[in-house]
Design a protein around this motif. Structure first.
Motif, short mmCIF file in Angstrom:
data_model
loop_
_atom_site.label_atom_id
_atom_site.label_comp_id
_atom_site.label_asym_id
_atom_site.label_seq_id
_atom_site.Cartn_x
_atom_site.Cartn_y
_atom_site.Cartn_z
N LEU A 186 29.53 35.64 31.01
CA LEU A 186 29.71 36.41 32.23
C LEU A 186 30.33 35.58 33.34
N LYS A 187 30.64 34.35 33.02
CA LYS A 187 31.28 33.44 33.98
C LYS A 187 30.49 33.38 35.28
N LEU A 188 29.23 33.05 35.13
CA LEU A 188 28.37 33.06 36.30
C LEU A 188 28.38 31.73 37.05
N GLY A 189 29.18 30.78 36.59
CA GLY A 189 29.22 29.53 37.33
C GLY A 189 29.85 28.44 36.50
N ASN A 190 29.72 27.22 36.94
CA ASN A 190 30.39 26.12 36.28
C ASN A 190 29.50 25.39 35.29
N VAL A 191 28.34 25.00 35.76
CA VAL A 191 27.45 24.26 34.87
C VAL A 191 26.13 25.00 34.80
N PHE A 192 25.67 25.29 33.61
CA PHE A 192 24.43 26.05 33.46
C PHE A 192 23.22 25.15 33.61
N VAL A 193 22.45 25.42 34.65
CA VAL A 193 21.23 24.65 34.89
C VAL A 193 20.11 25.64 35.13
N TYR A 194 19.01 25.49 34.44
CA TYR A 194 17.90 26.43 34.65
C TYR A 194 16.60 25.67 34.78
N THR A 195 15.60 26.34 35.36
CA THR A 195 14.26 25.75 35.36
C THR A 195 13.24 26.83 35.06
N PHE A 196 12.07 26.37 34.67
CA PHE A 196 10.94 27.28 34.57
C PHE A 196 10.27 27.29 35.92
N LEU A 197 10.00 28.46 36.42
CA LEU A 197 9.50 28.55 37.78
C LEU A 197 8.18 27.81 37.95
N ASP A 198 7.30 27.91 36.95
CA ASP A 198 6.01 27.24 37.16
C ASP A 198 6.18 25.73 37.26
N ASN B 236 -5.94 20.54 40.31
CA ASN B 236 -6.18 21.68 39.45
C ASN B 236 -6.31 22.95 40.27
N PHE B 237 -7.07 22.81 41.35
CA PHE B 237 -7.27 23.94 42.23
C PHE B 237 -5.94 24.47 42.73
N MET B 238 -5.09 23.55 43.19
CA MET B 238 -3.82 23.99 43.75
C MET B 238 -2.94 24.63 42.69
N LYS B 239 -3.00 24.04 41.51
CA LYS B 239 -2.13 24.57 40.46
C LYS B 239 -2.60 25.93 39.98
N ASN B 240 -3.91 26.12 39.94
CA ASN B 240 -4.41 27.36 39.38
C ASN B 240 -4.77 28.40 40.42
N GLN B 241 -4.60 28.01 41.64
CA GLN B 241 -4.92 28.94 42.71
C GLN B 241 -4.14 30.22 42.53
N HIS B 242 -4.80 31.28 42.86
CA HIS B 242 -4.11 32.57 42.83
C HIS B 242 -3.03 32.54 43.90
N LEU B 243 -1.81 32.55 43.43
CA LEU B 243 -0.73 32.33 44.38
C LEU B 243 -0.26 33.61 45.04
N GLY B 244 -0.67 34.72 44.49
CA GLY B 244 -0.19 35.97 45.06
C GLY B 244 1.09 36.44 44.39
N PHE B 245 1.60 35.63 43.47
CA PHE B 245 2.74 36.12 42.70
C PHE B 245 2.62 35.48 41.32
N ASP B 246 3.41 35.98 40.38
CA ASP B 246 3.29 35.52 39.02
C ASP B 246 4.38 34.50 38.72
N LYS B 247 3.98 33.26 38.45
CA LYS B 247 5.03 32.28 38.16
C LYS B 247 5.14 31.93 36.69
N GLU B 248 4.34 32.60 35.86
CA GLU B 248 4.38 32.28 34.44
C GLU B 248 5.60 32.86 33.76
N GLN B 249 6.07 32.16 32.75
CA GLN B 249 7.12 32.69 31.89
C GLN B 249 8.34 33.17 32.65
N LYS B 250 8.72 32.44 33.68
CA LYS B 250 9.91 32.85 34.40
C LYS B 250 10.96 31.77 34.30
N ILE B 251 12.14 32.17 33.89
CA ILE B 251 13.27 31.24 33.90
C ILE B 251 14.17 31.63 35.05
N VAL B 252 14.51 30.64 35.89
CA VAL B 252 15.40 30.97 37.01
C VAL B 252 16.63 30.07 36.94
#
Lengths: 870, 108
Positions: free
Chosen positions: A719-731, A523-539
């Motif tokens: 936009l033809k950004l690639g062949n196969v669309f694969v995404y993840t949530f950063l968190d 829990n500590f590791m997951k909730n630790q203040h990471l210094g950046f925001d990983k919530e609600q990010k799709i990459v």
């Protein structure tokens, strides 16, 4: 008595007869023999008598033995009958006993299977004892890391200059590639480039094709059976062409799927010539390319060889490394040990852990101990009620040994029945267990001879050991005492019983504490203040040419997307490590991760500055060539204050003015890899216009997420950004760092619950027994005026004492173990006293709840009834 | 009714015939003499043990002697049940023998 002439007795023969003849008549047997021997001796002499005697022995002994055997069987059926009768009489206790034992056995078998599996990785290769992998540990200033890739010249040098090496081969790390099969596109993992000699080292079975020639030419590859089924259902794949990453490869062989228990799992193995474009690039010792495997000649001393190659890079390029203060060390690893012991930062598969195996084995052992302590406790406690039966048996002539056999037989029966139950439990639990430990065990594993044998040994050993104590204590009762009713049905206090229960509690507390600590750490590791925001990010990855601004705007059109930025890496996946040099001032050269990013990356990820300014949208010529580094990087170059770094010039990615940039800002350290590691140095560069970023990060709103995602997917395709669309949530992606810890947590929790459950089962039976024992005492106390709460407290006092004592014993042990585990983490919690308090209290509560029912019943019982029966 | 095995039957008969002298050595000598084969001590005692468990014989102890290395003799005596079973077995046998025509006179 008439003394006849002194006759020499045929002692040995007589002894033999007495051994095998049944107790009830063996004296008359040997007596008869002596009489007849004496007669024959007088009449026919020594020799004839001797022969006669031994003839008797030889003919009679088998008959006697067989007779005993037959009667034992008949007796056993009698024992079984009594055993069954006991079960039916005490259904409750028997059921609890058996199920407790069954659960314990099932858990233990599961754990045993897993441990056995884990310990047997990579043993199936031919000459497995002579197989080694070489990995490298690299130290450059602040950076200190281990990788499985090795220097380019390593393997060729080993082949030429080291006769101890019988075979050496390179095989790359696994890649994810794009497979084009008749215009259908798939991503495939575990694609390797290798030299043909790898087939001489690792056991890779060819079904079709020749290992000597299969991958010697460029653009050739061999595929596994699964791959063949996937891409060539009914055709013969041999000779066919598949396009991989825009290159055509010919299939030159089919290999068997890799087994479960190997560290190197592959789908496709292709020729190494496709990996190395220019052999002349392989001469630099400071550049690492592929893992290396070797087979040593028989008789070579591995330790000596290990020392010999440790500094091999420095032997050939010593000056180069010395100038920079770098150290490249080669380590020899046994292939068999890779899975459990190797911990390089880029292992092929998630590594196992020998520590983990030890802990799991210990837990399994603990669970078994708890189950057996329960069994012994319960049997002895119940023994008292069988006093009458024992008394009668003794009077009827049962020998002490017979009684002991009877009781051991009973516990063996219970053990066997429990085992059958545990098999059932095992089969039911197997799928859950598989998902718990990420493996794929099947029931057929049980049928391997080694396992069957261990299980058999297990039942017998456990049956006997569990039965011995009750058997011995029960058979000691004297029939006279029982019959005259002077015998009191068992003691309600017993030191051994207390010891057993305390042991169970100690184990439970250790397990509870372990669970709490692991859980808190995660829990500590997951909730630790990471210094950046990983919530609600799709990459997702994107093939961007030079229009990242345009692409960003396209995505921003959707109202569900509130931010967009592009980069070459994301926290958790920063791949580029580049040599960075300080220009002017001390000569310092360090390899550091580089992150190429868009101007608004820092804002989107909410990364804070420690000094200086951020990147801006418009690239001003002066600032256009700018670095932003993090605090750790600043410190490693020797600047204690972040401000000191501003304005300094660094060079990376090559030499010369076009590779130099000024430091315009310093960011506060943020965790760009998991919290297991210290934060390392980081360099960030703003991508110049037209830079080909590879990853887009979008900040999205939480509402209507599915709709937003489908918009993104469509836009991506548009936009033809690639062949196969694969995404993840950063968190989620970032949390993969904690996967192994989460696994540990889940397993710990599961088995701790098992252990506690078993302890409670034991407590339940024990408390009802003790309550029944003390009915008279309770009755008298109540008559004398004790209150119900008072009596209740009296009865539970014993249990509370046990828990407290167990807590005291368990705490230091748990403390030590937990600290050892937490050492693995650079950032960890500080388990204070509260953890032990928590686990002790929770056990106390559980124990109280368990015994409550029985003790309340006892405390509120009618004293008249209690005192009536005599 | 229990069908006695041959050894059991012979032993019961021996015990009856030996009256007060029915202990291991004597039984062995008698039976060996009558059947013409040497019986071993085991082949005497094992069936006797079974007969005792079935309740067809009962045992009592005798005096120890020097010759026997100080061990007592164990005497056997047929019980009422034993006698009944013996007689019933004989009846069955006689019955079956009498069914056989002409064997006594040697022709089939």
């Amino acid at each position: 008595m008439n003394k006849g002439p002194k006759i020499k007795r045929p002692n040995l023969a007589l002894r033999l007869l007495e051994l095998t003849a049944d107790d009830s008549y063996n004296h008359s047997v040997s007596g008869d023999c002596e009489e007849m021997y004496a007669d024959i001796l007088i009449e026919h002499g020594r020799i004839k008598a001797f022969i006669w005697m031994w003839k008797q022995v030889l003919r009679s002994t088998p008959l006697f033995i067989f007779n005993s055997f037959v009667w034992s069987i008949i007796m056993i059926s009698n024992y079984l009958k009594i055993c069954m009768r006991n079960f039916r009489k005490n259904k409750g206790y028997s059921f609890i006993n058996i199920s407790g034992l069954a659960i314990g056995m099932a858990c233990c078998t599961l754990i045993f299977l897993y441990v056995n599996h884990e310990l047997g990785y990579d043993k199936y290769h031919a000459d497995a004892d002579r197989l080694y992998r070489i990995v490298m540990n690299i130290k450059m200033g602040v950076s200190d890391f281990g990788i499985i890739n090795t220097s380019g010249p390593l393997v060729p040098t080993l082949r030429e200059k080291y006769p101890e090496v019988e075979t050496a081969a390179r095989i790359s790390t696994g890649f994810r590639v794009l497979v084009d099969r008749d215009n259908s596109l798939f991503y495939e993992n575990r694609f390797f480039y290798a030299e043909k000699d790898i087939f001489d080292i690792l056991r890779i079975n060819f079904i079709k094709g020749n290992p000597e020639t299969a991958i010697t030419r460029k653009n050739t590859m061999v595929i596994t059976v699964d791959m063949a089924d996937k891409y060539f259902k009914n055709e013969d794949p041999l000779g066919k062409i598949i396009n991989i990453n825009r290159t055509d490869f010919e299939i030159t062989g089919i290999i068997q799927n890799p087994p479960e228990n190997t560290h190197l799992k592959y789908n496709i193995i292709a020729s190494i010539h496709n990996h190395f474009q220019k052999p002349e690039d392989m001469i630099y010792w400071q550049d690492t390319y592929t893992p290396a495997y070797i087979k040593l000649k028989p008789g070579v001393n591995a330790e000596e060889f290990r020392e010999k190659i440790r500094q091999i890079a420095h032997n050939y390029k010593g000056d180069y490394f010395k100038k920079r203060g770098w150290t490249y060390t080669c380590l020899l690893q046994k292939v068999k040990d890779i899975h459990l012991y190797s911990r390089q930062s880029d292992e092929l598969e998630p590594p196992g852990s020998i520590l983990y195996i030890y802990s799991l084995s210990i837990i399994g052992f603990f669970i078994l101990i708890i189950a057996y302590l329960n069994f012994i406790n319960l049997s002895t406690a119940r023994a008292a009620y069988r006093a009458k039966e024992i008394g009668i048996r003794k009077v009827a002539g049962a020998q002490k040994s017979q009684l002991i056999y009877q009781f051991i037989g009973e516990s063996l029966t219970i053990s066997a029945i429990a085992f059958i139950f545990s098999l059932l439990l095992f089969v039911i639990a197997l799928p859950y267990f598989n998902s718990l430990v990420d493996r794929n065990f099947t029931i057929s594993i049980l049928f391997r001879p080694f396992i069957l044998f261990s299980i058999l040994f297990f039942i017998i050993f456990s049956g006997i050991t569990a039965g011995i104590y009750p058997a011995l204590s029960l058979s000691r009762f004297s029939p006279a005492a029982i019959i005259s009713n002077r015998f009191s049905a068992g003691k309600s206090k017993s030191t051994l019983r207390s010891v057993f229960v305390i042991c169970q509690f100690v184990i439970s507390i250790i397990l509870i504490t372990g669970t709490i600590v692991v859980f808190s750490q995660i829990n500590f590791m997951k909730n630790q203040h990471l210094g950046f925001d990983k919530e609600q990010k799709i990459v997702f990855s994107a093939r961007i040419n030079n229009n990242h601004e345009l692409i960003k705007n396209e995505f921003m059109k959707h109202q569900g997307i509130t931010g967009a930025t592009a980069s070459d890496g994301i926290p958790g996946r920063i791949l580029n490590t580049i040599t960075t040099r300080l220009i002017g001032g001390e000569k310092k050269e360090i390899i550091m991760p580089h992150l190429f990013c868009d101007f608004n990356f820092l804002d989107e990820y909410k990364i804070e500055m420690a000094a200086g300014i951020k990147f801006t949208k418009n690239i001003i010529s002066d600032i256009g060539k700018a670095y932003i580094i993090n605090e750790t990087a600043a410190r490693s170059f020797g600047w204690k204050n972040p401000e000191d770094a501003l304005g300094k010039i660094l060079e990376s990615g090559g030499r010369g003015p076009e590779h130099r940039r000024k430091i315009i800002g310093v960011v506060k350290d943020f965790h760009f890899s998991g919290l297991q590691n210290e934060i390392g140095p980081l360099v960030m560069i703003q991508g110049h216009p037209g830079f080909r970023f590879r990853i887009i990060s979008l900040t999205v709103k939480a509402t209507n997420l599915t709709e937003t995602i489908s918009f993104i997917e469509n836009k991506w395709k548009e936009l033809k950004l690639g062949n196969v669309f694969v995404y993840t949530f950063l968190d989620e992606d970032f949390d993969r760092f904690y996967r192994s810890e989460e696994k540990v947590s889940r397993i710990f929790t599961t088995f701790s619950c098992m252990a506690i459950f078993l302890s409670c089962i034991g407590l339940l039976s024990l408390s009802s027994f003790i309550a029944a024992q003390r009915t008279k005492e309770v009755g008298i106390r109540k008559v004398l005026g004790a209150s119900v709460p008072g009596v209740f407290f009296l009865l539970v006092k014993e249990f509370i004492k046990w828990v407290v004592l167990a807590a005291f014993i368990a705490s230091p042990i748990a403390w030590y173990l937990m600290n050892q585990w937490l050492l693995n983490f650079a950032y960890c919690i500080n388990p204070g006293f509260s953890v032990f308090l928590l686990s002790g209290l929770s056990l106390l509560l559980t124990a109280l709840v368990t015994v409550a029912f029985q003790t309340i019943k006892a405390a509120t019982a009618n004293p008249v009834k209690a005192l009536k029966f005599e | 009714m229990k069908i006695l095995t041959k050894p059991e039957e012979l032993l019961l008969l021996a015990i009856c015939n030996l009256k007060e002298n029915a202990y291991g050595v004597e039984i062995l000598k008698y039976v060996s003499g009558k059947t013409g084969t040497e019986w071993s001590i085991g082949s005497i005692y094992v069936p006797l043990d079974r007969l005792a468990r079935l309740g067809y014989v009962e045992t009592y102890q005798g005096e120890p002697t020097q010759k026997r290395g100080g061990k007592r003799k164990r005497f056997f005596k047929i019980t009422k049940a034993g006698l009944e079973t013996l007689l019933e077995n004989k009846k069955v046998q006689d019955d079956m023998w009498s069914d056989m025509p002409g064997l006594v006179f040697g022709d089939n």
